[in-house]
Design an enzyme around this catalytic site. Structure first.
Site, PDB file in Angstrom:
ATOM      1  N   ASN A   1      36.051  36.728  51.045  1.00 15.62           N
ATOM      2  CA  ASN A   1      36.051  38.184  51.219  1.00 15.62           C
ATOM      3  C   ASN A   1      35.044  38.804  50.259  1.00 15.62           C
ATOM      4  OD1 ASN A   1      37.453  38.853  48.638  1.00 15.62           O
ATOM      5  ND2 ASN A   1      39.059  37.629  49.596  1.00 15.62           N
TER       6      ASN A   1
ATOM      7  N   ASP B   1      44.975  36.043  52.992  1.00 14.27           N
ATOM      8  CA  ASP B   1      46.324  35.987  53.554  1.00 14.27           C
ATOM      9  C   ASP B   1      46.525  34.747  54.415  1.00 14.27           C
ATOM     10  OD1 ASP B   1      47.345  38.355  52.409  1.00 14.27           O
ATOM     11  OD2 ASP B   1      46.107  39.512  53.795  1.00 14.27           O
TER      12      ASP B   1
ATOM     13  N   LYS C   1      31.343  18.051  58.663  1.00 14.44           N
ATOM     14  CA  LYS C   1      30.758  19.315  59.106  1.00 14.44           C
ATOM     15  C   LYS C   1      30.955  19.473  60.623  1.00 14.44           C
ATOM     16  CE  LYS C   1      26.449  21.845  59.341  1.00 14.44           C
ATOM     17  NZ  LYS C   1      25.003  21.773  59.265  1.00 14.44           N
TER      18      LYS C   1
ATOM     19  N   PHE D   1      47.656  45.321  43.056  1.00 10.92           N
ATOM     20  CA  PHE D   1      46.668  46.211  43.652  1.00 10.92           C
ATOM     21  C   PHE D   1      47.029  46.330  45.121  1.00 10.92           C
ATOM     22  CE2 PHE D   1      42.854  47.165  41.031  1.00 10.92           C
ATOM     23  CZ  PHE D   1      43.280  46.600  39.843  1.00 10.92           C
TER      24      PHE D   1
HETATM   25  O1  PMT Z   1      36.529  42.317  42.820  1.00 16.92           O
HETATM   26  P1  PMT Z   1      35.870  43.669  43.073  1.00 16.92           P
HETATM   27  O2  PMT Z   1      34.606  43.550  43.875  1.00 16.92           O
HETATM   28  O3  PMT Z   1      35.696  44.461  41.813  1.00 16.92           O
HETATM   29  O4  PMT Z   1      36.853  44.507  44.012  1.00 16.92           O
HETATM   30  C1  PMT Z   1      38.086  44.965  43.518  1.00 16.92           C
HETATM   31  C2  PMT Z   1      39.214  44.809  44.565  1.00 16.92           C
HETATM   32  C3  PMT Z   1      38.915  45.661  45.789  1.00 16.92           C
HETATM   33  C4  PMT Z   1      39.335  43.341  44.991  1.00 16.92           C
HETATM   34  C5  PMT Z   1      40.538  45.275  43.857  1.00 16.92           C
HETATM   35  O5  PMT Z   1      40.403  46.607  43.479  1.00 16.92           O
HETATM   36  C6  PMT Z   1      41.730  45.115  44.772  1.00 16.92           C
HETATM   37  O6  PMT Z   1      42.093  45.984  45.532  1.00 16.92           O
HETATM   38  N1  PMT Z   1      42.403  43.932  44.689  1.00 16.92           N
HETATM   39  C7  PMT Z   1      43.506  43.536  45.578  1.00 16.92           C
HETATM   40  C8  PMT Z   1      42.985  42.988  46.860  1.00 16.92           C
HETATM   41  C9  PMT Z   1      44.094  42.587  47.825  1.00 16.92           C
HETATM   42  O7  PMT Z   1      44.188  41.460  48.157  1.00 16.92           O
HETATM   43  O8  PMT Z   1      44.896  43.563  48.125  1.00 16.92           O
HETATM   44  P2  PMT Z   1      46.183  43.447  49.168  1.00 16.92           P
HETATM   45  O9  PMT Z   1      46.606  44.855  49.410  1.00 16.92           O
HETATM   46  O10 PMT Z   1      45.816  42.604  50.326  1.00 16.92           O
HETATM   47  O11 PMT Z   1      47.275  42.675  48.336  1.00 16.92           O
HETATM   48  C10 PMT Z   1      48.290  43.352  47.558  1.00 16.92           C
HETATM   49  C11 PMT Z   1      48.536  42.614  46.279  1.00 16.92           C
HETATM   50  O12 PMT Z   1      49.124  41.310  46.567  1.00 16.92           O
HETATM   51  C12 PMT Z   1      47.303  42.345  45.457  1.00 16.92           C
HETATM   52  O13 PMT Z   1      47.605  42.536  44.091  1.00 16.92           O
HETATM   53  C13 PMT Z   1      46.962  40.889  45.755  1.00 16.92           C
HETATM   54  O14 PMT Z   1      46.344  40.273  44.650  1.00 16.92           O
HETATM   55  C14 PMT Z   1      48.345  40.284  46.018  1.00 16.92           C
HETATM   56  N2  PMT Z   1      48.336  39.173  46.993  1.00 16.92           N
HETATM   57  C15 PMT Z   1      47.865  39.341  48.257  1.00 16.92           C
HETATM   58  C16 PMT Z   1      47.928  38.311  49.160  1.00 16.92           C
HETATM   59  C17 PMT Z   1      48.488  37.074  48.779  1.00 16.92           C
HETATM   60  N3  PMT Z   1      48.539  36.074  49.603  1.00 16.92           N
HETATM   61  N4  PMT Z   1      48.945  36.929  47.530  1.00 16.92           N
HETATM   62  C18 PMT Z   1      48.912  37.958  46.639  1.00 16.92           C
HETATM   63  O15 PMT Z   1      49.332  37.804  45.493  1.00 16.92           O
END
Ligand code: PMT
Length: 398
Positions: A210, A279, A289, A323
């Site tokens: 991503n 996810d 490959k 986040f």
């Molecule tokens: O790295 P940069 O370029 O500076 O960009 C910053 C950012 C956009 C990556 C950052 O600000 C941000 O939003 N990070 C979270 C990205 C994310 O995966 O968000 P989400 O809404 O999909 O997930 C929610 C939370 O669950 C997040 O804290 C994530 O780390 C966590 N998660 C998600 C999926 C998963 N399988 N396991 C997790 O722990």
């Protein structure tokens, strides 16, 4: 407001080739708001003209003990009293020996003896000189008196060998000075930060990733470390250099990140999960490959574990910060994640907004707290946002 506004920094420059790099250090410290004065040994003045430091700092540079006071009445005492911190860079083996044994035979060593200010030294010299038992003993003596020693870097040295002894980069030295003055609101706390985007392999040469650059997470790790925390930075794919003095654990996939996070979880006080975790992962990763024979083909994906949700379920005393990266219904979706993942607060960013989210230096966020409190922030640098996140973590931990 700059990080070093009103701080008085005395730099002692001794006679090593790395003296030229310290001009950059002085310049950066000044730009950060510090009042910088420089003392050079005579040997240092063979490498860099005192005038260079004078122009850089805007202050007269002292070299001679008996040249007449350029700045003050009793110069060595005035300079000793001026300093909030004394930085010696580069520190030669000769300087270290004299400082360790209280020898004061020039202006710099006399000031070092006369000052009560804390001292930070950045040794830089030939590898064998650095490793010599005499130099190592002198460093030990200085460290035992509370002098902070900056570890020399490894690389090509002016003497033509590749080894340890390089002066750390100016930005790293300045980071140490900033850290020295920063309020230690996370002293004694261990913080785990995740950053970057996980890479899910398709075959030996392709992967699903991503847009995360790691900037948000790396700035958070930097801010936590500057605030005195012990920091573990678990990093997936990023495009930025790690901050100094954090323990960096590199991972690629979501499963590797999960294992690395869980290995640390019991020993940390807080987790800031800024990584963009995939996810889904590819169900059957091809061993070879994949050839492009077919006109179309389908990848079957399976769900990755939600690391943060698992942390929320296993939570004992850890503070959990998540986040939410959304492109619509930001607050609604973020609130749902806050509750579902059992978080203490969540940093919600609309990644479709200009100047926010992935790969830019700024972010625009709303912090939603467990008790329902909401804080909206305007566009700001990720470094400034990281400081706010660290402040909130500290407030909640205390
Ligand atoms: O790295 P940069 O370029 O500076 O960009 C910053 C950012 C956009 C990556 C950052 O600000 C941000 O939003 N990070 C979270 C990205 C994310 O995966 O968000 P989400 O809404 O999909 O997930 C929610 C939370 O669950 C997040 O804290 C994530 O780390 C966590 N998660 C998600 C999926 C998963 N399988 N396991 C997790 O722990």
């Amino acid at each position: 407001m700059n990080e070093l506004d009103g701080k008085n920094i005395l730099i002692g420059v001794t006679g090593g080739i790395a003296a030229y790099k310290v001009v950059e250090v002085a310049s950066r410290l000044k730009k950060l708001g510090a009042n910088v004065r420089v003392i050079m040994t005579k040997a240092a003045a063979e490498f860099v003209a005192p005038r260079t430091f004078q122009e850089t700092t805007g202050n007269a540079v002292s070299v001679e003990m008996f040249a007449g006071a350029v700045n003050f009445h009793v110069e060595h005492i005035a300079l000793a009293n001026f300093a909030d911190v004394v930085l010696i860079a580069p520190a030669t083996a000769n300087f270290l020996a004299k400082a360790a044994h209280g020898i004061a035979d020039d202006l710099l060593t006399t000031v070092v003896l006369a000052t009560t200010a804390p001292m930070i030294v950045a040794p830089s010299m030939n590898t064998h000189m650095l490793e010599h038992p005499a130099t190592q003993k002198n460093l030990e003596i200085l460290a035992s008196r509370g002098v902070q020693i900056l570890d020399a870097a490894t690389g090509w040295l002016a003497c033509g060998i590749n080894g340890k002894g390089r002066l750390p980069e100016p930005e790293d030295i300045c980071a140490e000075i900033v850290k020295f003055f920063a309020p230690k609101i996370l002293r004694g706390k261990k913080i785990l930060v995740t950053a970057g985007g996980t890479m899910e392999p398709i075959d030996p040469v392709r992967f699903i990733c991503n847009r995360s650059s790691g900037k948000m997470g790396y700035e958070t790790a930097r801010a936590a470390q500057i605030s005195g925390a012990e920091v573990v930075l678990i990093s997936a794919n990023v495009s930025v250099a790690p901050p100094p003095n954090v323990r960096l654990v590199k991972v690629e996939t979501a499963l590797e990140m999960r294992d690395a996070v869980l290995a640390e979880y019991d020993s940390v006080d807080a987790v800031v999960m800024s990584a963009a975790v995939s996810d889904y992962r590819v169900k059957n990763v091809a061993a070879q490959k994949i050839k492009k024979d077919a006109e179309s083909f389908t990848l079957e994906l399976v769900k990755n574990p939600d690391i943060l949700r698992e942390l929320g379920a296993r939570k004992t005393n850890q503070l959990l910060v998540g986040f939410a990266a959304e492109t619509q219904n930001l607050i609604e979706y973020a609130r749902a994640k806050l509750t579902e993942k059992n978080l203490d607060f969540i940093v919600a960013n609309n990644v479709a907004q200009e100047g926010a989210g992935f790969a830019v230096d700024t972010n625009i966020v709303t912090l939603i707290h467990r008790d329902g409190a909401v804080e909206n922030f305007p566009k700001m640098s990720k470094a400034a946002l990281a400081e706010i996140i660290v402040q909130r973590v500290a407030e909640k931990l205390h």
